[in-house]
Design a protein around this motif. Structure first.
Motif, PDB file in Angstrom:
ATOM      1  N   VAL A   1       0.834  -1.203   0.000  1.00 27.96           N
ATOM      2  CA  VAL A   1       0.000   0.000   0.000  1.00 27.96           C
ATOM      3  C   VAL A   1       0.867   1.250   0.000  1.00 27.96           C
ATOM      4  CG1 VAL A   1      -1.683   1.330   1.325  1.00 27.96           C
ATOM      5  CG2 VAL A   1      -1.949  -1.106   1.130  1.00 27.96           C
ATOM      6  N   ILE A   2       1.925   1.245   0.772  1.00 29.43           N
ATOM      7  CA  ILE A   2       2.787   2.429   0.846  1.00 29.43           C
ATOM      8  C   ILE A   2       3.430   2.713  -0.509  1.00 29.43           C
ATOM      9  CG2 ILE A   2       4.936   3.299   1.842  1.00 29.43           C
ATOM     10  CD1 ILE A   2       4.016   2.000   4.475  1.00 29.43           C
ATOM     11  N   PHE A   3       3.924   1.686  -1.184  1.00 32.34           N
ATOM     12  CA  PHE A   3       4.516   1.913  -2.505  1.00 32.34           C
ATOM     13  C   PHE A   3       3.477   2.412  -3.504  1.00 32.34           C
ATOM     14  CE2 PHE A   3       7.999  -1.144  -1.250  1.00 32.34           C
ATOM     15  CZ  PHE A   3       8.973  -0.166  -1.198  1.00 32.34           C
ATOM     16  N   LEU A   4       2.283   1.818  -3.493  1.00 29.20           N
ATOM     17  CA  LEU A   4       1.233   2.283  -4.401  1.00 29.20           C
ATOM     18  C   LEU A   4       0.773   3.696  -4.059  1.00 29.20           C
ATOM     19  CD1 LEU A   4      -0.904  -0.956  -4.786  1.00 29.20           C
ATOM     20  CD2 LEU A   4       0.493   0.157  -6.526  1.00 29.20           C
ATOM     21  N   THR A   5       0.700   4.010  -2.777  1.00 28.72           N
ATOM     22  CA  THR A   5       0.290   5.348  -2.364  1.00 28.72           C
ATOM     23  C   THR A   5       1.308   6.394  -2.791  1.00 28.72           C
ATOM     24  OG1 THR A   5      -0.856   4.396  -0.467  1.00 28.72           O
ATOM     25  CG2 THR A   5      -0.422   6.733  -0.390  1.00 28.72           C
ATOM     26  N   ILE A   6       2.574   6.089  -2.642  1.00 31.16           N
ATOM     27  CA  ILE A   6       3.610   7.032  -3.073  1.00 31.16           C
ATOM     28  C   ILE A   6       3.511   7.264  -4.584  1.00 31.16           C
ATOM     29  CG2 ILE A   6       6.103   7.310  -3.383  1.00 31.16           C
ATOM     30  CD1 ILE A   6       6.427   5.993  -0.642  1.00 31.16           C
ATOM     31  N   ALA A   7       3.299   6.200  -5.343  1.00 32.37           N
ATOM     32  CA  ALA A   7       3.173   6.352  -6.795  1.00 32.37           C
ATOM     33  C   ALA A   7       1.944   7.191  -7.157  1.00 32.37           C
ATOM     34  CB  ALA A   7       3.099   4.982  -7.459  1.00 32.37           C
ATOM     35  N   LEU A   8       0.816   6.920  -6.498  1.00 36.46           N
ATOM     36  CA  LEU A   8      -0.400   7.698  -6.788  1.00 36.46           C
ATOM     37  C   LEU A   8      -0.271   9.154  -6.348  1.00 36.46           C
ATOM     38  CD1 LEU A   8      -3.244   5.174  -5.921  1.00 36.46           C
ATOM     39  CD2 LEU A   8      -2.601   6.026  -8.168  1.00 36.46           C
ATOM     40  N   CYS A   9       0.379   9.391  -5.220  1.00 29.76           N
ATOM     41  CA  CYS A   9       0.585  10.776  -4.759  1.00 29.76           C
ATOM     42  C   CYS A   9       1.535  11.520  -5.690  1.00 29.76           C
ATOM     43  CB  CYS A   9       1.108  10.796  -3.329  1.00 29.76           C
ATOM     44  SG  CYS A   9      -0.125  10.360  -2.107  1.00 29.76           S
ATOM     45  N   ARG A  10       2.546  10.838  -6.174  1.00 32.88           N
ATOM     46  CA  ARG A  10       3.464  11.460  -7.129  1.00 32.88           C
ATOM     47  C   ARG A  10       2.720  11.819  -8.416  1.00 32.88           C
ATOM     48  NH1 ARG A  10       8.673  13.158  -6.525  1.00 32.88           N
ATOM     49  NH2 ARG A  10       9.029  11.409  -5.167  1.00 32.88           N
ATOM     50  N   LEU A  11       1.873  10.908  -8.886  1.00 31.93           N
ATOM     51  CA  LEU A  11       1.064  11.186 -10.075  1.00 31.93           C
ATOM     52  C   LEU A  11       0.086  12.328  -9.825  1.00 31.93           C
ATOM     53  CD1 LEU A  11       0.301  10.223 -12.960  1.00 31.93           C
ATOM     54  CD2 LEU A  11      -1.403   8.754 -11.857  1.00 31.93           C
ATOM     55  N   MET A  12      -0.508  12.350  -8.640  1.00 33.31           N
ATOM     56  CA  MET A  12      -1.447  13.413  -8.291  1.00 33.31           C
ATOM     57  C   MET A  12      -0.746  14.771  -8.251  1.00 33.31           C
ATOM     58  SD  MET A  12      -3.995  13.561  -5.012  1.00 33.31           S
ATOM     59  CE  MET A  12      -2.697  13.095  -3.919  1.00 33.31           C
ATOM     60  N   MET A  13       0.448  14.809  -7.687  1.00 31.98           N
ATOM     61  CA  MET A  13       1.196  16.064  -7.650  1.00 31.98           C
ATOM     62  C   MET A  13       1.594  16.496  -9.063  1.00 31.98           C
ATOM     63  SD  MET A  13       1.347  17.136  -4.542  1.00 31.98           S
ATOM     64  CE  MET A  13       2.752  18.164  -4.240  1.00 31.98           C
ATOM     65  N   LEU A  14       1.919  15.556  -9.905  1.00 32.22           N
ATOM     66  CA  LEU A  14       2.285  15.870 -11.280  1.00 32.22           C
ATOM     67  C   LEU A  14       1.106  16.450 -12.049  1.00 32.22           C
ATOM     68  CD1 LEU A  14       4.347  15.662 -13.648  1.00 32.22           C
ATOM     69  CD2 LEU A  14       3.402  13.399 -14.068  1.00 32.22           C
ATOM     70  N   LEU A  15      -0.077  15.873 -11.853  1.00 27.18           N
ATOM     71  CA  LEU A  15      -1.247  16.303 -12.614  1.00 27.18           C
ATOM     72  C   LEU A  15      -1.906  17.566 -12.067  1.00 27.18           C
ATOM     73  CD1 LEU A  15      -2.960  12.858 -13.283  1.00 27.18           C
ATOM     74  CD2 LEU A  15      -1.603  14.229 -14.867  1.00 27.18           C
TER      75      LEU A  15
END
Length: 177
Positions: A82-96
């Motif tokens: 979950v932590i790895f997926l959350t970091i990836a989704l948060c990074r994508l969210m910050m990018l978008l």
């Protein structure tokens, strides 16, 4: 120990928990207000509920009598997923949703009314707060659920029963005539 993990179930649960954490995190990044920090705790609470349900389902699949260590290991592996997926989704969210985040210039979305000891970066600590909540808070909440619930769910709590001769007084009992 890795043989005990149902990776398909763990990946589905990890994806659901990461997505449910990122919904309040999205609203935090949109408001970018320090007073909205409670949204991270809401996301972490929903994350804990998903991990809680995962441990319960995994315990039921093992007839509610799995070793507590196995359930702890499975839920910790799921928490790390979950932590790895959350970091990836948060990074994508910050990018978008945060313009200029990955560029060298200062972003237009910054954290308003930060604490006085805030480190000034291009988002005024918005990204730091987001990734800290995504890693540390979720790790501690997931570990808490992983340690507490397996002992509660274990049906056979009497596997460490005392033997009949384990009475320390059986050799020293005095018989009165």
């Amino acid at each position: 120990m890795f043989k005990a993990i149902n990776f398909r179930l763990s990946l589905v649960v990890a994806s659901l928990a990461a997505l449910l954490f990122c919904i309040p995190a999205f609203f935090f990044t949109q408001s970018a207000d320090y007073k909205s920090y409670w949204l991270f705790y809401l996301g972490s609470f929903v994350f804990m509920e998903v991990i809680w349900k995962h441990i319960t389902i995994d315990s039921r699949q093992r007839d509610n009598n799995a070793a507590a260590g196995t359930l702890i290991f499975v839920s910790e592996v799921t928490t790390v997923m979950v932590i790895f997926l959350t970091i990836a989704l948060c990074r994508l969210m910050m990018l978008l949703f945060v313009p200029g985040y990955f560029k060298g210039n200062i972003s237009q979305v910054i954290l308003r009314e930060p604490a006085s000891n805030t480190i000034h970066d291009k988002t005024e600590r918005l990204s730091f707060e987001l990734f800290t909540a995504a890693t540390l808070i979720n790790f501690f909440v997931g570990s808490f659920a992983a340690v507490i619930l397996p002992f509660y769910l274990k049906r056979n709590q009497k596997s460490n029963t005392k033997r009949a001769d384990s009475n320390p007084w059986h050799l020293t009992q005095i018989k009165f005539v």
